[in-house]
Scaffold this motif. Sequence first.
Motif, PDB file in Angstrom:
ATOM      1  N   GLU A 134       0.841  -1.202   0.000  1.00  0.00           N
ATOM      2  CA  GLU A 134       0.000   0.000   0.000  1.00  0.00           C
ATOM      3  C   GLU A 134       0.870   1.242   0.000  1.00  0.00           C
ATOM      4  N   GLY A 135       0.681   2.101  -0.975  1.00  0.00           N
ATOM      5  CA  GLY A 135       1.483   3.314  -1.054  1.00  0.00           C
ATOM      6  C   GLY A 135       0.645   4.557  -0.915  1.00  0.00           C
ATOM      7  N   ALA A 136       1.291   5.679  -1.084  1.00  0.00           N
ATOM      8  CA  ALA A 136       0.572   6.944  -1.001  1.00  0.00           C
ATOM      9  C   ALA A 136      -0.261   7.154  -2.257  1.00  0.00           C
ATOM     10  N   ALA A 137      -1.459   7.673  -2.060  1.00  0.00           N
ATOM     11  CA  ALA A 137      -2.352   7.909  -3.185  1.00  0.00           C
ATOM     12  C   ALA A 137      -2.508   9.395  -3.479  1.00  0.00           C
ATOM     13  N   GLY A 138      -2.023  10.235  -2.582  1.00  0.00           N
ATOM     14  CA  GLY A 138      -2.165  11.667  -2.807  1.00  0.00           C
ATOM     15  C   GLY A 138      -2.178  12.443  -1.516  1.00  0.00           C
ATOM     16  N   SER A 139      -2.761  13.629  -1.586  1.00  0.00           N
ATOM     17  CA  SER A 139      -2.842  14.460  -0.385  1.00  0.00           C
ATOM     18  C   SER A 139      -4.168  15.212  -0.375  1.00  0.00           C
ATOM     19  N   LEU A 140      -4.618  15.495   0.822  1.00  0.00           N
ATOM     20  CA  LEU A 140      -5.881  16.198   1.012  1.00  0.00           C
ATOM     21  C   LEU A 140      -5.582  17.528   1.705  1.00  0.00           C
ATOM     22  N   ALA A 141      -5.849  18.607   1.003  1.00  0.00           N
ATOM     23  CA  ALA A 141      -5.593  19.935   1.558  1.00  0.00           C
ATOM     24  C   ALA A 141      -6.907  20.545   2.034  1.00  0.00           C
ATOM     25  N   ALA A 168     -11.181  10.372   0.795  1.00  0.00           N
ATOM     26  CA  ALA A 168     -10.627  11.690   0.459  1.00  0.00           C
ATOM     27  C   ALA A 168     -11.376  12.301  -0.720  1.00  0.00           C
ATOM     28  N   ARG A 169     -11.620  11.490  -1.725  1.00  0.00           N
ATOM     29  CA  ARG A 169     -12.346  11.983  -2.894  1.00  0.00           C
ATOM     30  C   ARG A 169     -13.771  12.397  -2.511  1.00  0.00           C
ATOM     31  N   ALA A 170     -14.404  11.581  -1.682  1.00  0.00           N
ATOM     32  CA  ALA A 170     -15.771  11.879  -1.256  1.00  0.00           C
ATOM     33  C   ALA A 170     -15.826  13.185  -0.457  1.00  0.00           C
ATOM     34  N   ALA A 171     -14.838  13.400   0.400  1.00  0.00           N
ATOM     35  CA  ALA A 171     -14.820  14.628   1.198  1.00  0.00           C
ATOM     36  C   ALA A 171     -14.667  15.857   0.306  1.00  0.00           C
ATOM     37  N   ALA A 172     -13.784  15.762  -0.660  1.00  0.00           N
ATOM     38  CA  ALA A 172     -13.577  16.898  -1.565  1.00  0.00           C
ATOM     39  C   ALA A 172     -14.845  17.181  -2.369  1.00  0.00           C
ATOM     40  N   GLY A 225      -6.420  24.170   7.406  1.00  0.00           N
ATOM     41  CA  GLY A 225      -5.040  24.597   7.333  1.00  0.00           C
ATOM     42  C   GLY A 225      -4.034  23.464   7.235  1.00  0.00           C
ATOM     43  N   GLN A 226      -4.525  22.231   7.220  1.00  0.00           N
ATOM     44  CA  GLN A 226      -3.626  21.072   7.168  1.00  0.00           C
ATOM     45  C   GLN A 226      -3.623  20.434   5.786  1.00  0.00           C
ATOM     46  N   VAL A 227      -2.521  19.776   5.472  1.00  0.00           N
ATOM     47  CA  VAL A 227      -2.426  18.927   4.289  1.00  0.00           C
ATOM     48  C   VAL A 227      -2.165  17.506   4.779  1.00  0.00           C
ATOM     49  N   LEU A 228      -3.114  16.618   4.500  1.00  0.00           N
ATOM     50  CA  LEU A 228      -3.036  15.261   5.030  1.00  0.00           C
ATOM     51  C   LEU A 228      -2.566  14.296   3.957  1.00  0.00           C
ATOM     52  N   PRO A 229      -1.570  13.450   4.256  1.00  0.00           N
ATOM     53  CA  PRO A 229      -1.182  12.409   3.306  1.00  0.00           C
ATOM     54  C   PRO A 229      -2.280  11.351   3.235  1.00  0.00           C
ATOM     55  N   ILE A 230      -2.582  10.914   2.034  1.00  0.00           N
ATOM     56  CA  ILE A 230      -3.676   9.966   1.825  1.00  0.00           C
ATOM     57  C   ILE A 230      -3.143   8.645   1.291  1.00  0.00           C
ATOM     58  N   SER A 231      -3.436   7.571   2.016  1.00  0.00           N
ATOM     59  CA  SER A 231      -3.048   6.238   1.567  1.00  0.00           C
ATOM     60  C   SER A 231      -4.059   5.724   0.552  1.00  0.00           C
ATOM     61  N   VAL A 232      -3.680   4.656  -0.131  1.00  0.00           N
ATOM     62  CA  VAL A 232      -4.597   4.038  -1.092  1.00  0.00           C
ATOM     63  C   VAL A 232      -5.910   3.655  -0.414  1.00  0.00           C
ATOM     64  N   ALA A 233      -5.801   3.157   0.803  1.00  0.00           N
ATOM     65  CA  ALA A 233      -6.992   2.688   1.517  1.00  0.00           C
ATOM     66  C   ALA A 233      -7.973   3.811   1.810  1.00  0.00           C
ATOM     67  N   LEU A 234      -7.477   5.035   1.920  1.00  0.00           N
ATOM     68  CA  LEU A 234      -8.351   6.157   2.270  1.00  0.00           C
ATOM     69  C   LEU A 234      -8.653   7.074   1.095  1.00  0.00           C
ATOM     70  N   ALA A 235      -8.243   6.665  -0.095  1.00  0.00           N
ATOM     71  CA  ALA A 235      -8.430   7.517  -1.269  1.00  0.00           C
ATOM     72  C   ALA A 235      -9.903   7.789  -1.562  1.00  0.00           C
ATOM     73  N   ASP A 248      -9.434  19.985  -1.066  1.00  0.00           N
ATOM     74  CA  ASP A 248      -8.853  19.676  -2.367  1.00  0.00           C
ATOM     75  C   ASP A 248      -8.072  18.372  -2.280  1.00  0.00           C
ATOM     76  N   TYR A 249      -8.497  17.387  -3.034  1.00  0.00           N
ATOM     77  CA  TYR A 249      -7.784  16.113  -3.072  1.00  0.00           C
ATOM     78  C   TYR A 249      -6.920  16.074  -4.322  1.00  0.00           C
ATOM     79  N   ARG A 250      -5.641  15.851  -4.125  1.00  0.00           N
ATOM     80  CA  ARG A 250      -4.711  15.765  -5.248  1.00  0.00           C
ATOM     81  C   ARG A 250      -4.090  14.382  -5.302  1.00  0.00           C
TER      82      ARG A 250
END
Length: 70
Positions: A1-8, A53-57, A40-50, A66-68
């Motif tokens: 499982e790797g990083a899938a992106g970030s949630l700002a 993250a998309r739903a929240a954005a 004010g935070q940028v959260l690292p997003i794992s594959v499991a939580l992608a 913003d999910y990137r």
Amino acid sequence: EGAAGSLAVAQGKCQGHGRCYAVAPDLLTDDEEGFVAQAGQVLPISVALAEQARAAADACPEWAIDYRVS
Ligand code: F3S
């Protein structure tokens, strides 16, 4: 499982609609007044939580989240 992106989570945009932490309870929480607690935070997003993250954005009517994908 790797990083899938970030949630700002933007500072100053949240109006307390509460949709983001409802659809992404493993990522976001509310403060005592119903605003998103991670403003004010940028959260690292794992594959499991992608999906959360998309739903929240997608859920925030103020475009505060913003999910990137990386
Ligand atoms: Fe705020 Fe948007 Fe969430 S207004 S509580 S960041 S849905």
